[in-house]
Structures are given as C-alpha cells and as structure tokens.
Design a protein around this motif. Structure first.
Motif, PDB file in Angstrom:
ATOM      1  N   GLU A 120       0.826  -1.203   0.000  1.00  0.00           N
ATOM      2  CA  GLU A 120       0.000   0.000   0.000  1.00  0.00           C
ATOM      3  C   GLU A 120       0.864   1.259   0.000  1.00  0.00           C
ATOM      4  O   GLU A 120       0.610   2.213  -0.745  1.00  0.00           O
ATOM      5  N   LEU A 121       1.900   1.274   0.840  1.00  0.00           N
ATOM      6  CA  LEU A 121       2.717   2.475   0.970  1.00  0.00           C
ATOM      7  C   LEU A 121       3.560   2.725  -0.275  1.00  0.00           C
ATOM      8  O   LEU A 121       3.706   3.866  -0.707  1.00  0.00           O
ATOM      9  N   ALA A 122       4.122   1.672  -0.867  1.00  0.00           N
ATOM     10  CA  ALA A 122       4.970   1.843  -2.046  1.00  0.00           C
ATOM     11  C   ALA A 122       4.176   2.425  -3.207  1.00  0.00           C
ATOM     12  O   ALA A 122       4.629   3.354  -3.886  1.00  0.00           O
ATOM     13  N   GLY A 123       2.986   1.891  -3.441  1.00  0.00           N
ATOM     14  CA  GLY A 123       2.152   2.414  -4.528  1.00  0.00           C
ATOM     15  C   GLY A 123       1.757   3.855  -4.296  1.00  0.00           C
ATOM     16  O   GLY A 123       1.716   4.668  -5.236  1.00  0.00           O
ATOM     17  N   LYS A 124       1.485   4.192  -3.042  1.00  0.00           N
ATOM     18  CA  LYS A 124       1.074   5.565  -2.723  1.00  0.00           C
ATOM     19  C   LYS A 124       2.226   6.538  -2.938  1.00  0.00           C
ATOM     20  O   LYS A 124       2.031   7.664  -3.409  1.00  0.00           O
ATOM     21  N   ARG A 125       3.443   6.116  -2.613  1.00  0.00           N
ATOM     22  CA  ARG A 125       4.595   6.998  -2.825  1.00  0.00           C
ATOM     23  C   ARG A 125       4.763   7.326  -4.306  1.00  0.00           C
ATOM     24  O   ARG A 125       5.116   8.455  -4.663  1.00  0.00           O
ATOM     25  N   ILE A 126       4.515   6.342  -5.167  1.00  0.00           N
ATOM     26  CA  ILE A 126       4.628   6.591  -6.605  1.00  0.00           C
ATOM     27  C   ILE A 126       3.548   7.584  -7.056  1.00  0.00           C
ATOM     28  O   ILE A 126       3.800   8.455  -7.901  1.00  0.00           O
ATOM     29  N   GLU A 127       2.359   7.470  -6.496  1.00  0.00           N
ATOM     30  CA  GLU A 127       1.302   8.439  -6.817  1.00  0.00           C
ATOM     31  C   GLU A 127       1.725   9.848  -6.410  1.00  0.00           C
ATOM     32  O   GLU A 127       1.516  10.814  -7.151  1.00  0.00           O
ATOM     33  N   PHE A 128       2.324   9.984  -5.234  1.00  0.00           N
ATOM     34  CA  PHE A 128       2.787  11.295  -4.779  1.00  0.00           C
ATOM     35  C   PHE A 128       3.922  11.801  -5.659  1.00  0.00           C
ATOM     36  O   PHE A 128       4.029  13.004  -5.933  1.00  0.00           O
ATOM     37  N   LEU A 129       4.771  10.892  -6.117  1.00  0.00           N
ATOM     38  CA  LEU A 129       5.849  11.273  -7.028  1.00  0.00           C
ATOM     39  C   LEU A 129       5.272  11.864  -8.311  1.00  0.00           C
ATOM     40  O   LEU A 129       5.741  12.907  -8.790  1.00  0.00           O
ATOM     41  N   ARG A 130       4.265  11.220  -8.857  1.00  0.00           N
ATOM     42  CA  ARG A 130       3.649  11.714 -10.086  1.00  0.00           C
ATOM     43  C   ARG A 130       3.042  13.098  -9.888  1.00  0.00           C
ATOM     44  O   ARG A 130       3.156  13.972 -10.750  1.00  0.00           O
ATOM     45  N   LEU A 131       2.426  13.337  -8.731  1.00  0.00           N
ATOM     46  CA  LEU A 131       1.822  14.643  -8.446  1.00  0.00           C
ATOM     47  C   LEU A 131       2.900  15.710  -8.237  1.00  0.00           C
ATOM     48  O   LEU A 131       2.753  16.849  -8.690  1.00  0.00           O
ATOM     49  N   ALA A 132       3.971  15.339  -7.536  1.00  0.00           N
ATOM     50  CA  ALA A 132       4.999  16.321  -7.195  1.00  0.00           C
ATOM     51  C   ALA A 132       5.927  16.620  -8.369  1.00  0.00           C
ATOM     52  O   ALA A 132       6.395  17.751  -8.526  1.00  0.00           O
ATOM     53  N   VAL A 133       6.209  15.602  -9.192  1.00  0.00           N
ATOM     54  CA  VAL A 133       7.119  15.772 -10.330  1.00  0.00           C
ATOM     55  C   VAL A 133       6.413  15.230 -11.572  1.00  0.00           C
ATOM     56  O   VAL A 133       6.754  14.149 -12.080  1.00  0.00           O
ATOM     57  N   PRO A 134       5.415  15.950 -12.078  1.00  0.00           N
ATOM     58  CA  PRO A 134       4.604  15.417 -13.177  1.00  0.00           C
ATOM     59  C   PRO A 134       5.388  15.137 -14.453  1.00  0.00           C
ATOM     60  O   PRO A 134       4.970  14.318 -15.271  1.00  0.00           O
ATOM     61  N   ALA A 135       6.536  15.806 -14.627  1.00  0.00           N
ATOM     62  CA  ALA A 135       7.323  15.614 -15.853  1.00  0.00           C
ATOM     63  C   ALA A 135       8.268  14.421 -15.751  1.00  0.00           C
ATOM     64  O   ALA A 135       8.965  14.107 -16.725  1.00  0.00           O
ATOM     65  N   ALA A 136       8.307  13.746 -14.614  1.00  0.00           N
ATOM     66  CA  ALA A 136       9.257  12.643 -14.432  1.00  0.00           C
ATOM     67  C   ALA A 136       8.953  11.495 -15.389  1.00  0.00           C
ATOM     68  O   ALA A 136       7.829  10.998 -15.449  1.00  0.00           O
ATOM     69  N   GLU A 137       9.955  11.078 -16.132  1.00  0.00           N
ATOM     70  CA  GLU A 137       9.825   9.960 -17.069  1.00  0.00           C
ATOM     71  C   GLU A 137      10.707   8.787 -16.667  1.00  0.00           C
ATOM     72  O   GLU A 137      10.321   7.640 -16.844  1.00  0.00           O
ATOM     73  N   ARG A 138      11.912   9.099 -16.146  1.00  0.00           N
ATOM     74  CA  ARG A 138      12.854   8.060 -15.728  1.00  0.00           C
ATOM     75  C   ARG A 138      13.166   8.241 -14.242  1.00  0.00           C
ATOM     76  O   ARG A 138      13.595   9.321 -13.830  1.00  0.00           O
TER      77      ARG A 138
END
Length: 301
Positions: A120-138
């Motif tokens: 649960e926590l690992a998936g949520k961190r990735i969601e927060f990553l997408r919100l915080a750094v929307p341009a992240a590709e790699r």
C-alpha cells in the motif's frame, strides 16, 4: 523476573535509539521496568545477517520468555531457529509477504506483532511522485537486494510506476561498494527522480550521502524515510516507527502474561505521515500542487 530477548541486525548502542526507547517506554506503560520487573537480554548481528540465527540461539540458551525482533531478517532468523518460542516483531513489513504468517487476523506461526504494509505504501509513494514531479519519465529505484522487505517494496513500486507511464531504472545495492557504484551511475545517466526503498542497513546508514548526491544532480528524492526528507529529500510517506515500537510492548506484555502469538492478531501501523520539504522543492524549481500540500501532515518551509 521475566526475560525478553531483543534481537537486531544493526548495532545496539548503550544509549537507546528513539525507537528502542519507545519500546522501553511502552513496557513501562505495563509496569515492566528494566532491572526491576523485567530483564532484557540484547543481541546484535552487527549488520552481518548470517550471524542472526546464532544470535537467536544464544538468546534461547539464555532462557528468555519472549523474543523481540527488530525487522524482517531477525524475525525470519528466529522463525527458522525455533517453532515454539514466542516472537514479537517490533516493526516489520508485510508478514505475509516475507513469510512470518499466512494471515494478519490469525497468525499461523509462533510470531505476531506490528506491521506496515509495503504494498500500500509503495504504490502511494509513486502516486505522490507523479503529483509532485509530473514531468518525471525516468526514475532511479534504489533498493537493498539483501533484504526481503526491500525486494518486495521495489517490485511493487516499479509496477506502480509502470502503470503511470514512468520508466523504472533498478539500482539494487547490498554493500557500500554497490552504493558508490550507483552514485557514479546517477552522475553518468539521466534520471528525473530517485525513489529510495524503506530499508535499514546500507541505505539508512548513508541517508545523508544519498540526499546530498541527489541534490548535487538536482534530483528529487521520494522515500519512506522521514529523516531523509528532513535532510533535503523532496517527500516521504512513512509509518511512525516509534509508535510501532511502543505498541509492540503490548504484545510482549500479553505473552509474558501467558498469551500465545496465535491468539494475538497482527496489527497494522495506524499512523502514516506525508512530509514535504518545500525548501527542497524551491531549490529544484518545482511547484508543489496545493492539493498535495493540503494532504501533507508536515511541510518543511
């Protein structure tokens, strides 16, 4: 006087860490005062996981009434060593995932305790990553291949990244030399962020160096470590480990009163904290979405 066998992978200092002190305070809540109404026998493998079974055997020879294990590896070592001595894990990842039980509600082996669920926590961190750094590709994924819980987290987090269109760059480590090699890889290749696994050992001991390396290359760090965000990482989504250690004292007390691990359902951590370092965001030229900031439990200005 009842005896608690305390087993850790990392060194045990004379001055208790905040987590161990929380455990001692929790024992005190039940009238268990070290040296007066309870004795604790400490053993550490000094970061050498191969020594854990021998350390567990030593504790059993000391006639301890319950084994208190810190994390997954000491827990697994004790489960392999004894099928009868009661074990309480003080703060561990998914016990079903690493093999301590087949159920949370009904522990199936001689171990119980308090857990945080990595999936649960690992998936949520990735969601927060997408919100915080929307341009992240790699995104570089730094994880410890020598720790079962870190392997589980890396697998879950990378799968979540794939679903969001993020390319995961696996960077497994096990030794200091591995980490140094990953630092060189980060310098040579293009990444947009670094995801750091919630694992003790090499990662925890090098938390400041990891953050400094990331900042030097203008990379945001997302992790499960609160202290990593305090040191300059961008954000963390982490369980309150101190409260888990304190709560684990309840299980130890119940077992000393005569309960068996199978009678005590495994409890999940109830306090999960989202921390955002706004100073780091400004330094990296990132604008944090207002809705993400509103969800944060703590913002470092």
């Amino acid at each position: 006087m009842p005896r608690i066998g305390y087993l850790a992978l990392e060194s045990i200092r004379d001055t208790p860490s905040r987590e161990r002190q929380a455990f001692l305070d929790g024992l005190g809540d039940f009238g268990l005062v070290v040296g007066k109404s309870v004795e604790i026998v400490y053993r550490s493998a000094e970061n050498e996981a191969d020594f854990l079974p021998a350390m567990c055997e030593e504790l059993l020879r000391e006639k301890v009434d319950v084994l208190a294990t810190v994390g997954e590896q000491p827990t697994l070592a004790c489960l392999k060593t004894t099928r009868t001595a009661p074990i309480v894990f003080l703060a561990a990842g998914d016990p079903i995932g690493f093999g301590a039980s087949e159920s949370l509600a009904r522990p199936t082996r001689n171990a119980t305790g308090v857990t945080y669920i990595l999936r649960e926590l690992a998936g949520k961190r990735i969601e927060f990553l997408r919100l915080a750094v929307p341009a992240a590709e790699r995104v570089a994924f730094l994880w410890d291949r020598g720790k079962p819980e870190s392997q589980i987290e890396a697998r879950v987090a990378q799968a979540a990244a794939g679903r969001l269109g993020i390319q995961a760059i696996p960077m497994p480590i096990e030794t200091q030399a591995d980490l140094n090699a990953r630092f060189r890889q980060i310098a040579d290749e293009r990444q947009d962020a670094i995801y750091v696994s919630f694992a003790a050992g090499v990662i925890a001991r090098n938390r400041t160096a990891i953050v400094e390396t990331a900042l030097r290359h203008r990379l945001p760090v997302i992790s499960g470590w609160r202290f990593m965000t305090e040191a300059g990482g961008l954000l963390s989504y982490s369980p309150d480990i101190q409260s888990m250690f304190r709560r684990s004292a309840y299980y130890v007390n119940r077992i000393l009163e005569g309960a068996q691990p199978r009678e005590l359902p495994i409890e999940q951590a109830t306090t999960i904290e989202l921390m955002i370092n706004l100073r780091t965001a400004r330094r990296l030229g990132l604008t944090m979405p207002s809705d993400l900031l509103l969800r944060a439990d703590r913002v470092i200005e």
